[in-house]
Design a protein around this motif. Structure first.
Motif, PDB file in Angstrom:
ATOM      1  N   PRO A  31       0.839  -1.196   0.000  1.00 44.15           N
ATOM      2  CA  PRO A  31       0.000   0.000   0.000  1.00 44.15           C
ATOM      3  C   PRO A  31       0.882   1.256   0.000  1.00 44.15           C
ATOM      4  CG  PRO A  31      -0.055  -1.063   2.149  1.00 44.15           C
ATOM      5  CD  PRO A  31       0.729  -1.963   1.231  1.00 44.15           C
ATOM      6  N   TYR A  32       0.377   2.281  -0.622  1.00 45.90           N
ATOM      7  CA  TYR A  32       1.097   3.555  -0.678  1.00 45.90           C
ATOM      8  C   TYR A  32       1.118   4.205   0.695  1.00 45.90           C
ATOM      9  CZ  TYR A  32       2.105   8.444  -1.566  1.00 45.90           C
ATOM     10  OH  TYR A  32       2.649   9.703  -1.518  1.00 45.90           O
ATOM     11  N   VAL A  33       2.282   4.637   1.125  1.00 49.62           N
ATOM     12  CA  VAL A  33       2.425   5.379   2.371  1.00 49.62           C
ATOM     13  C   VAL A  33       3.084   6.710   2.022  1.00 49.62           C
ATOM     14  CG1 VAL A  33       3.516   5.457   4.647  1.00 49.62           C
ATOM     15  CG2 VAL A  33       2.636   3.292   3.765  1.00 49.62           C
ATOM     16  N   PRO A  34       2.377   7.816   2.262  1.00 49.53           N
ATOM     17  CA  PRO A  34       2.983   9.105   1.948  1.00 49.53           C
ATOM     18  C   PRO A  34       4.210   9.356   2.819  1.00 49.53           C
ATOM     19  CG  PRO A  34       0.873   9.400   3.057  1.00 49.53           C
ATOM     20  CD  PRO A  34       1.056   7.936   2.848  1.00 49.53           C
ATOM     21  N   ARG A  35       5.148  10.079   2.269  1.00 50.33           N
ATOM     22  CA  ARG A  35       6.348  10.429   3.030  1.00 50.33           C
ATOM     23  C   ARG A  35       5.955  11.332   4.191  1.00 50.33           C
ATOM     24  NH1 ARG A  35      11.527  10.930  -0.483  1.00 50.33           N
ATOM     25  NH2 ARG A  35      12.044  12.012   1.425  1.00 50.33           N
ATOM     26  N   LEU A  36       6.678  11.222   5.292  1.00 45.53           N
ATOM     27  CA  LEU A  36       6.386  12.038   6.465  1.00 45.53           C
ATOM     28  C   LEU A  36       6.440  13.524   6.114  1.00 45.53           C
ATOM     29  CD1 LEU A  36       5.737  12.326   9.446  1.00 45.53           C
ATOM     30  CD2 LEU A  36       8.183  12.086   9.938  1.00 45.53           C
ATOM     31  N   GLY A  37       7.427  13.910   5.337  1.00 41.37           N
ATOM     32  CA  GLY A  37       7.529  15.319   4.934  1.00 41.37           C
ATOM     33  C   GLY A  37       6.307  15.791   4.166  1.00 41.37           C
ATOM     34  N   ASP A  38       5.731  14.915   3.349  1.00 42.11           N
ATOM     35  CA  ASP A  38       4.533  15.288   2.600  1.00 42.11           C
ATOM     36  C   ASP A  38       3.332  15.453   3.526  1.00 42.11           C
ATOM     37  OD1 ASP A  38       6.017  15.215   0.258  1.00 42.11           O
ATOM     38  OD2 ASP A  38       5.438  13.154  -0.211  1.00 42.11           O
ATOM     39  N   ILE A  39       3.218  14.557   4.499  1.00 43.11           N
ATOM     40  CA  ILE A  39       2.125  14.682   5.476  1.00 43.11           C
ATOM     41  C   ILE A  39       2.280  15.979   6.263  1.00 43.11           C
ATOM     42  CG2 ILE A  39       1.084  13.703   7.562  1.00 43.11           C
ATOM     43  CD1 ILE A  39       1.965  10.923   6.487  1.00 43.11           C
ATOM     44  N   MET A  40       3.510  16.270   6.673  1.00 41.86           N
ATOM     45  CA  MET A  40       3.742  17.471   7.471  1.00 41.86           C
ATOM     46  C   MET A  40       3.600  18.747   6.637  1.00 41.86           C
ATOM     47  SD  MET A  40       3.813  16.057  10.287  1.00 41.86           S
ATOM     48  CE  MET A  40       3.999  17.506  11.283  1.00 41.86           C
ATOM     49  N   ASN A  41       3.920  18.696   5.348  1.00 41.54           N
ATOM     50  CA  ASN A  41       3.667  19.861   4.491  1.00 41.54           C
ATOM     51  C   ASN A  41       2.173  20.135   4.400  1.00 41.54           C
ATOM     52  OD1 ASN A  41       6.282  20.646   3.873  1.00 41.54           O
ATOM     53  ND2 ASN A  41       6.410  19.310   2.091  1.00 41.54           N
ATOM     54  N   THR A  42       1.391  19.072   4.320  1.00 43.82           N
ATOM     55  CA  THR A  42      -0.059  19.227   4.323  1.00 43.82           C
ATOM     56  C   THR A  42      -0.521  19.812   5.657  1.00 43.82           C
ATOM     57  OG1 THR A  42      -0.332  17.418   2.761  1.00 43.82           O
ATOM     58  CG2 THR A  42      -2.256  17.988   4.091  1.00 43.82           C
ATOM     59  N   ALA A  43       0.070  19.336   6.744  1.00 40.69           N
ATOM     60  CA  ALA A  43      -0.278  19.870   8.065  1.00 40.69           C
ATOM     61  C   ALA A  43       0.075  21.358   8.147  1.00 40.69           C
ATOM     62  CB  ALA A  43       0.437  19.084   9.159  1.00 40.69           C
ATOM     63  N   GLN A  44       1.189  21.738   7.552  1.00 36.04           N
ATOM     64  CA  GLN A  44       1.589  23.145   7.568  1.00 36.04           C
ATOM     65  C   GLN A  44       0.573  24.005   6.808  1.00 36.04           C
ATOM     66  OE1 GLN A  44       5.379  23.999   5.754  1.00 36.04           O
ATOM     67  NE2 GLN A  44       5.426  26.075   6.583  1.00 36.04           N
ATOM     68  N   ILE A  45       0.106  23.516   5.693  1.00 39.59           N
ATOM     69  CA  ILE A  45      -0.916  24.251   4.940  1.00 39.59           C
ATOM     70  C   ILE A  45      -2.183  24.385   5.779  1.00 39.59           C
ATOM     71  CG2 ILE A  45      -2.485  24.081   2.948  1.00 39.59           C
ATOM     72  CD1 ILE A  45      -0.047  22.846   1.430  1.00 39.59           C
ATOM     73  N   ARG A  46      -2.574  23.295   6.441  1.00 37.24           N
ATOM     74  CA  ARG A  46      -3.771  23.337   7.292  1.00 37.24           C
ATOM     75  C   ARG A  46      -3.581  24.323   8.443  1.00 37.24           C
ATOM     76  NH1 ARG A  46      -7.433  21.406   3.968  1.00 37.24           N
ATOM     77  NH2 ARG A  46      -7.012  19.288   3.330  1.00 37.24           N
ATOM     78  N   HIS A  47      -2.375  24.352   9.009  1.00 30.49           N
ATOM     79  CA  HIS A  47      -2.033  25.264  10.098  1.00 30.49           C
ATOM     80  C   HIS A  47      -2.245  26.711   9.649  1.00 30.49           C
ATOM     81  CE1 HIS A  47       1.040  27.415  12.643  1.00 30.49           C
ATOM     82  NE2 HIS A  47       0.492  26.675  13.588  1.00 30.49           N
ATOM     83  N   MET A  48      -1.756  27.045   8.462  1.00 30.83           N
ATOM     84  CA  MET A  48      -1.913  28.408   7.946  1.00 30.83           C
ATOM     85  C   MET A  48      -3.377  28.727   7.651  1.00 30.83           C
ATOM     86  SD  MET A  48       1.334  29.121   5.428  1.00 30.83           S
ATOM     87  CE  MET A  48       1.272  27.557   4.545  1.00 30.83           C
ATOM     88  N   LYS A  49      -4.065  27.820   6.965  1.00 32.78           N
ATOM     89  CA  LYS A  49      -5.455  28.076   6.619  1.00 32.78           C
ATOM     90  C   LYS A  49      -6.322  28.201   7.869  1.00 32.78           C
ATOM     91  CE  LYS A  49      -5.864  26.314   1.961  1.00 32.78           C
ATOM     92  NZ  LYS A  49      -6.767  25.567   1.080  1.00 32.78           N
ATOM     93  N   LEU A  50      -6.006  27.416   8.869  1.00 36.59           N
ATOM     94  CA  LEU A  50      -6.720  27.506  10.148  1.00 36.59           C
ATOM     95  C   LEU A  50      -6.611  28.918  10.706  1.00 36.59           C
ATOM     96  CD1 LEU A  50      -8.157  26.288  12.618  1.00 36.59           C
ATOM     97  CD2 LEU A  50      -5.918  25.464  13.388  1.00 36.59           C
ATOM     98  N   TRP A  51      -5.404  29.468  10.683  1.00 35.18           N
ATOM     99  CA  TRP A  51      -5.183  30.818  11.212  1.00 35.18           C
ATOM    100  C   TRP A  51      -6.015  31.847  10.447  1.00 35.18           C
ATOM    101  CZ3 TRP A  51      -3.947  33.441  15.216  1.00 35.18           C
ATOM    102  CH2 TRP A  51      -3.640  34.789  15.113  1.00 35.18           C
ATOM    103  N   PHE A  52      -5.928  31.831   9.128  1.00 31.68           N
ATOM    104  CA  PHE A  52      -6.623  32.847   8.352  1.00 31.68           C
ATOM    105  C   PHE A  52      -8.134  32.694   8.431  1.00 31.68           C
ATOM    106  CE2 PHE A  52      -2.374  32.916   6.380  1.00 31.68           C
ATOM    107  CZ  PHE A  52      -2.058  34.230   6.713  1.00 31.68           C
TER     108      PHE A  52
END
Length: 154
Positions: A31-52
């Motif tokens: 099964p495909y497992v996304p790289r940790l960095g990719d998951i965390m980049n997504t989390a970073q985007i969510r972090h920013m969007k949450l703020w705005f």
């Protein structure tokens, strides 16, 4: 079928036939497992969007982004057992505080909870030797294509 159409069909079909013969189109055995960095980049985007979203009092969008951020962190913990589980569980409280502020539609509590969440992110990064990744409250939105103010309040 005219000769030109037949030629185009053969040119387009040849790479597909070759790929099928080499097994390129076979389903993966793991099964495909996304790289940790990719998951965390997504989390970073969510972090920013949450703020705005929160700063724009778009509580529905803020609640959505908080849920998505929580899911990203849970995904990282489930796929990468090397992340200490305490790091993920200690993030539960700041995320819940953000969710509570969003539910209350309380901008002051949201700002405080978001700051605590950001501190928690940085604490996690420090604990796993990634202290060079430092989060902060964003000041400029990189999302020029998204309206953060709720409908009717633009």
């Amino acid at each position: 079928m005219n000769q030109r159409a037949l030629f185009v069909l053969m040119v387009c079909a040849a790479p597909l036939a070759a790929a099928a013969q080499t097994g390129v189109n076979l389903p993966p055995t793991e099964p495909y497992v996304p790289r940790l960095g990719d998951i965390m980049n997504t989390a970073q985007i969510r972090h920013m969007k949450l703020w705005f979203a929160g700063k724009s009092a778009n509580w529905e969008l803020a609640a959505y982004e908080a849920r998505q951020l929580k899911a990203s962190l849970a995904e990282a913990a489930s796929f990468y057992q090397g992340i200490p589980v305490t790091n993920v569980t200690t993030m539960a409280e700041p995320i819940q505080a953000v969710a509570d502020a969003i539910e209350a539609k309380d901008a002051k509590k949201f700002s405080k909870a978001y700051g605590d969440l950001t501190i928690g992110c940085n604490g996690c990064h420090q604990s796993i030797g990634r202290g060079f990744i430092t989060m902060r409250v964003p000041d400029v939105s990189p999302f020029s294509d998204q309206q953060f103010a709720p409908q009717g309040k633009r």
